[in-house]
Write a protein that holds these residues in place. Structure first.
Motif, mmCIF file in Angstrom:
data_model
loop_
_atom_site.group_PDB
_atom_site.id
_atom_site.type_symbol
_atom_site.label_atom_id
_atom_site.label_comp_id
_atom_site.label_asym_id
_atom_site.label_seq_id
_atom_site.Cartn_x
_atom_site.Cartn_y
_atom_site.Cartn_z
ATOM 1 N N MET A 86 19.533 47.766 42.729
ATOM 2 C CA MET A 86 19.291 46.411 43.232
ATOM 3 C C MET A 86 17.880 45.951 42.889
ATOM 4 O O MET A 86 16.930 46.724 42.938
ATOM 5 N N ARG A 87 17.763 44.684 42.540
ATOM 6 C CA ARG A 87 16.471 44.072 42.230
ATOM 7 C C ARG A 87 16.408 42.686 42.874
ATOM 8 O O ARG A 87 17.421 42.063 43.140
ATOM 9 N N VAL A 88 15.188 42.218 43.081
ATOM 10 C CA VAL A 88 14.967 40.869 43.593
ATOM 11 C C VAL A 88 14.933 39.922 42.403
ATOM 12 O O VAL A 88 14.263 40.184 41.405
ATOM 13 N N ARG A 89 15.669 38.841 42.496
ATOM 14 C CA ARG A 89 15.678 37.840 41.428
ATOM 15 C C ARG A 89 14.649 36.753 41.706
ATOM 16 O O ARG A 89 13.997 36.752 42.732
ATOM 17 N N ASP A 90 14.556 35.830 40.782
ATOM 18 C CA ASP A 90 13.724 34.630 40.919
ATOM 19 C C ASP A 90 12.258 34.983 41.165
ATOM 20 O O ASP A 90 11.693 34.704 42.218
ATOM 21 N N LEU A 91 11.648 35.591 40.175
ATOM 22 C CA LEU A 91 10.232 35.932 40.259
ATOM 23 C C LEU A 91 9.360 34.887 39.574
ATOM 24 O O LEU A 91 8.238 35.171 39.181
ATOM 25 N N THR A 92 9.872 33.672 39.439
ATOM 26 C CA THR A 92 9.131 32.626 38.740
ATOM 27 C C THR A 92 8.063 31.990 39.624
ATOM 28 O O THR A 92 7.140 31.382 39.107
ATOM 29 N N HIS A 93 8.189 32.115 40.922
ATOM 30 C CA HIS A 93 7.217 31.507 41.827
ATOM 31 C C HIS A 93 5.974 32.386 41.940
ATOM 32 O O HIS A 93 5.974 33.543 41.569
ATOM 33 N N ASN A 101 7.778 40.891 45.911
ATOM 34 C CA ASN A 101 9.021 41.121 45.175
ATOM 35 C C ASN A 101 8.766 41.846 43.862
ATOM 36 O O ASN A 101 9.557 42.697 43.457
ATOM 37 N N ARG A 102 7.674 41.519 43.202
ATOM 38 C CA ARG A 102 7.337 42.196 41.951
ATOM 39 C C ARG A 102 7.077 43.679 42.207
ATOM 40 O O ARG A 102 7.586 44.547 41.496
ATOM 41 N N VAL A 103 6.335 43.979 43.261
ATOM 42 C CA VAL A 103 6.043 45.370 43.606
ATOM 43 C C VAL A 103 7.320 46.088 44.046
ATOM 44 O O VAL A 103 7.547 47.250 43.702
ATOM 45 N N LEU A 104 8.190 45.397 44.777
ATOM 46 C CA LEU A 104 9.459 45.972 45.210
ATOM 47 C C LEU A 104 10.340 46.314 44.003
ATOM 48 O O LEU A 104 10.941 47.388 43.953
#
Length: 166
Positions: A86-93, A101-104
């Protein structure tokens, strides 16, 4: 800060603070309209619209905060249960949540790589232990046999599964 305020969740504190920040100017506008001599229905509708917009925006902000926190919680729960996909999406903000989220995502990637390396090492160790001509017997802290290779089986004349757990 009172004892009651500390028990309020972060998302509800954000909601209350947003409402407070938005409703203070609304109260000021209400006071000005009350003091003016020519208040008409348009002014009252404008005030009602302003109060409604403040409430809707506070709810929207609370909803976004809850969504972000729930997503991060789900990712962390997946990582602790061994699901590294699993990954967090929408890292554009940009901002604190984006950095979190980037570190996660980086943590999930590192744990996935470590899991692959660990599995490869385990498979290699199993192959070496099963192919080596030296008897290998491993025991736990309670002196129960937990590992017996085929060479130990040949040496003692017992099947491996009979020896484990002695």
């Amino acid at each position: 800060m009172t004892g009651r305020m500390r028990r309020i969740s972060l998302e509800n504190k954000t909601f209350v603070l947003t409402l407070t920040a938005g409703l203070l100017p609304s109260c000021w506008l209400t006071f000005i309209l009350y003091r003016s001599q020519h208040t008409n229905i348009f002014d009252l509708l404008l005030l009602l619209f302003l109060v409604l917009m403040v409430f809707v925006l506070a709810l929207y902000l609370r909803r976004r905060l809850v969504y972000q926190l729930a997503t991060s919680t789900n990712i962390l729960e997946a990582l602790t249960s061994g699901d590294y996909s699993m990954r967090v999406r929408d890292l554009t903000h940009t901002g604190a949540f984006s950095e979190f989220n980037r570190v996660l995502n980086l943590l999930a990637e590192m744990m996935a790589q470590q899991n692959i390396v660990s599995r490869e090492k385990h498979i290699l160790l199993h192959k070496v232990i099963s192919q080596i001509d030296v008897a290998i017997i491993a025991a736990d802290e309670h002196h129960n046999i937990t590992l017996v290779n085929p060479a130990a089986k040949r040496l003692f004349g017992y099947p491996c599964f009979d020896m484990e757990g002695w």
